[in-house]
Design a protein around this motif. Structure first.
Motif, PDB file in Angstrom:
ATOM      1  N   VAL A  45      20.501 -10.991 -14.845  1.00 27.89           N
ATOM      2  CA  VAL A  45      21.809 -11.213 -15.453  1.00 27.89           C
ATOM      3  C   VAL A  45      22.234 -12.640 -15.135  1.00 27.89           C
ATOM      4  N   VAL A  46      22.579 -13.395 -16.168  1.00 31.85           N
ATOM      5  CA  VAL A  46      23.046 -14.769 -16.005  1.00 31.85           C
ATOM      6  C   VAL A  46      24.378 -14.916 -16.725  1.00 31.85           C
TER       7      VAL A  46
ATOM      8  N   ILE B  10      20.019  -9.228  -5.479  1.00 32.71           N
ATOM      9  CA  ILE B  10      18.669  -8.847  -5.894  1.00 32.71           C
ATOM     10  C   ILE B  10      18.460  -7.369  -5.583  1.00 32.71           C
ATOM     11  N   ALA B  11      18.095  -6.594  -6.585  1.00 32.28           N
ATOM     12  CA  ALA B  11      17.766  -5.188  -6.369  1.00 32.28           C
ATOM     13  C   ALA B  11      16.251  -5.041  -6.443  1.00 32.28           C
ATOM     14  N   VAL B  12      15.674  -4.366  -5.461  1.00 30.95           N
ATOM     15  CA  VAL B  12      14.229  -4.175  -5.418  1.00 30.95           C
ATOM     16  C   VAL B  12      13.910  -2.722  -5.716  1.00 30.95           C
ATOM     17  N   VAL B  40      29.398 -14.746  -7.934  1.00 27.84           N
ATOM     18  CA  VAL B  40      28.055 -14.179  -8.123  1.00 27.84           C
ATOM     19  C   VAL B  40      27.473 -14.783  -9.397  1.00 27.84           C
ATOM     20  N   PHE B  41      26.345 -15.481  -9.273  1.00 30.76           N
ATOM     21  CA  PHE B  41      25.795 -16.204 -10.421  1.00 30.76           C
ATOM     22  C   PHE B  41      24.551 -15.560 -11.007  1.00 30.76           C
ATOM     23  N   TYR B  42      23.919 -14.650 -10.257  1.00 32.59           N
ATOM     24  CA  TYR B  42      22.733 -13.959 -10.779  1.00 32.59           C
ATOM     25  C   TYR B  42      22.656 -12.535 -10.257  1.00 32.59           C
ATOM     26  N   HIS B  43      22.217 -11.625 -11.130  1.00 30.17           N
ATOM     27  CA  HIS B  43      21.687 -10.332 -10.707  1.00 30.17           C
ATOM     28  C   HIS B  43      20.200 -10.363 -11.061  1.00 30.17           C
TER      29      HIS B  43
END
Lengths: 416, 416
Positions: A45-46, B10-12, B40-43
């Motif tokens: 997601v960005v 980051i989800a692993v 928050v800039f990335y998922h």
């Protein structure tokens, strides 16, 4: 068997990064790609930021054969997906006449004024192939660049899904000449709990690897997802059918359908087959049962309608429930449910009448505790039946389970 | 104002990439971080693969001050989060006695036999700080490496949440000496399209940086998300209120509420305030309007009920629509909508009656095209009003928009 296609899914949108919405698009697309033998290795997601989008797209181009992008294609200036991707590919953004035409016809159909910025949504990346959008305004598009196929889709889930189901997946399968298949089938059960089902099938669920068997519970019913892998579709299907037979030998009595079936759709089928019409008298369910029926195309041949007698006044004046019943037994009673079912059947001259009365909460009523629900069914000439249930959950869950139980009762009644 | 902390999540887990579950962890953590002024800039979702995990962690270390990782800390060999992160940091993995003790006590509490591989979960990266896990077995931990703070958490939502709420967020706030807040407010509009709204506010949306203004469309209405940053909560709130005033000066006529408001809840409020009761005569909407009302607690004081006259037969027999109206004008007509609204009001003795009749599709009916919908409203003594609309989309969307438009009409009627 072709080499595994390496795919990834990028969702563009600040509302996702703020946690305002969950990235359900990635989940749905992942399931669909898995069923087509495409491996999904990343979800990202960005936000709507040109630099961050570009660096993400650069990296995705290096590592993936297929990049599916949802969101950031809207009419506003903060929708930058196109711009970032075009820069990374070194391609131009061009106005697509077909896309523009479909946007204009969308506005024409809706008698709405098209504002200049809507034209932005007709812009695609040069060499792109349009993917038509049946349910919304702007189409999606696919672009081949180097070794990577890029698929651009709106972020609105129903538009994204419709575009992939109509054109998108076909295009992807053709592009990668995918011939390894993962076949998946959902077996649907009602009237048995998840833990009971798992208990009865434990050895199968643990032992099976192809197909895998995954239990899935949802309010009022249970599903089993069977997923088989094979080079050949027929082999995959036969693997699933073999497992399905073994499962049905044990819990077949609770099985009602597969995949897109719902207990509602099965009841609709049975009503059609038997050429029976239905009507409903609803109190706590507030019209939700009839709404479920009317949501099906062709409901008019089956559903006469219903009466939502939410107030006792309406029960007396419109449904003609004897005041004696309401005074002696109360609105939440077997007597009232019975009278509601019989009266709606006669008033609407339907073959079947169903009634719902109960306590949705948050507070008890007439001394009946929250979750107490009476459901009545009257099939003319036959003795009307009324059953009492106790559902857990909040107001919405109790109303949802009531409607679902109504369909469950009708299903078993119509099957026998 | 402290500099904005750049964070990512980051989800692993392969189950996420297969679409078996949705990444709700990222949504929850994002909301919590936003409230603490962390951007928050990335998922990202990555599978349990050492190489892919390492390359992802390398990149995250370069771009983020705070990396929150959920999942991949379990007892089995395919849980590789620790290993990948340690390699990227060039640090050792060490057994933590306190962690081991808490795992052992967990098994003791649950009278379960601890298997050898559970010891694996007591392993943390050297220099790491334990974050206690009140509800599960293994604690999380935080590690500072270079300019980046890494927080490792289990993937199970309730354990992940408990760890952050008990120790995690405090640790993060202290580490970054965060004294900044982000306040966010959703402004809700109805009766204006997304592009029209964006067109009217273009300069504000483009010019504003604090608060930022982000349009968000959903079926039948539009939202504007205002997000302000400040060292002090009161300052953030006043920044939002200032922008809200400017926005309302331009498009205030379409504004109906904020945040958790819905057009349905606003109509319910107005009905309560004015002590008015309502009933509905529904054809294509099939009971969905009344269902929307009944879904609110305390609906009984407002909603008498309704009649779903889906068949013409029901329109005649139960709603007493003159057969002349049905023969001369048809069921999908101004005359029918008018007669439905008046009759339901009188039958249910309510103050207001609303009616819905139209073509939900998939095929045209009575020569009226799919999406043609008449909505009638009768407030007793006043002249009943009927409006005709053309909605786009599939059957469900047309029915959904009809109901929503009904609430919109009632809202403006009750406000005036």
């Amino acid at each position: 068997m072709t080499q595994l296609v390496k795919g990834e899914i990028i969702a563009v949108g600040t509302e996702l990064l703020l946690g305002q919405i969950v990235n359900s698009n990635a989940q749905w697309v992942s399931q669909e790609l898995a069923n087509r033998g495409v491996g999904v290795f990343y979800h990202t997601v960005v936000g709507d930021n040109l630099n961050r989008l570009q660096s993400q797209f650069k990296e995705s181009a290096e590592r993936s054969d297929l990049v599916i992008i949802t969101g950031g294609l809207g009419p506003t200036d903060d929708d930058l997906t196109r711009e970032a991707a075009a820069k990374v590919m070194g391609k131009e953004i061009v106005q697509d006449d077909e896309a523009l035409a479909s946007i204009e016809s969308y506005y024409a159909r809706n008698n709405q004024q098209m504002t200049p910025n809507n034209k932005r949504q007709a812009r695609i990346i040069e060499g792109g192939v349009l993917l038509s959008n049946r349910v919304g305004m702007a189409p999606g598009f696919a672009v081949q660049d180097g070794d990577t196929l890029w698929v651009f889709l709106p972020g609105v889930p129903r538009e994204m899904k419709a575009i992939l189901q109509d054109d998108g997946f076909k295009y992807i399968e053709k592009h990668f000449s995918i011939n390894q298949t993962i076949k998946s089938r959902m077996l649907r059960f009602i009237g048995i709990g998840e833990s009971q089902l798992e208990h009865d099938l434990k050895d199968l669920i643990d032992g099976q690897t192809n197909p895998t068997i995954a239990p899935l519970a949802s309010a009022g019913e249970v599903g089993l997802r069977l997923t088989a892998r094979a080079d050949d579709e027929q082999v995959a299907v036969s693997l699933i059918e073999k497992a399905e037979r073994e499962i049905k030998e044990r819990v077949g009595e609770y099985f009602y359908g597969t995949d897109d079936d719902s207990i509602q759709s099965k009841v609709m089928e049975l009503l059609k087959e038997n050429n029976l019409s239905i009507s409903a008298a609803e109190s706590l369910t507030g019209g939700r049962f009839v709404d479920n029926i009317v949501s099906f195309e062709g409901a008019s041949s089956i559903c006469k309608g219903g009466i939502v007698a939410y107030s006792n006044e309406a029960k007396e004046n419109v449904l003609d429930i004897p005041s004696l019943v309401l005074e002696e037994y109360g609105a939440v009673s077997e007597a009232c449910a019975l009278s509601m079912a019989v009266n709606i059947t006669e008033k609407l001259r339907s073959d079947i009448g169903i009634s719902f009365t109960g306590v949705a909460g948050p507070t008890a009523s007439e001394g009946k505790e929250v979750g107490t629900v009476y459901i009545g069914i009257y099939v003319d000439d036959n003795q009307p039946i009324v059953k009492c249930f106790h559902f857990n959950g909040d107001r919405d869950m109790i109303r949802h389970r009531s409607v679902k139980k109504g369909f469950e009762l009708l299903y078993y009644l119509l099957k026998s």
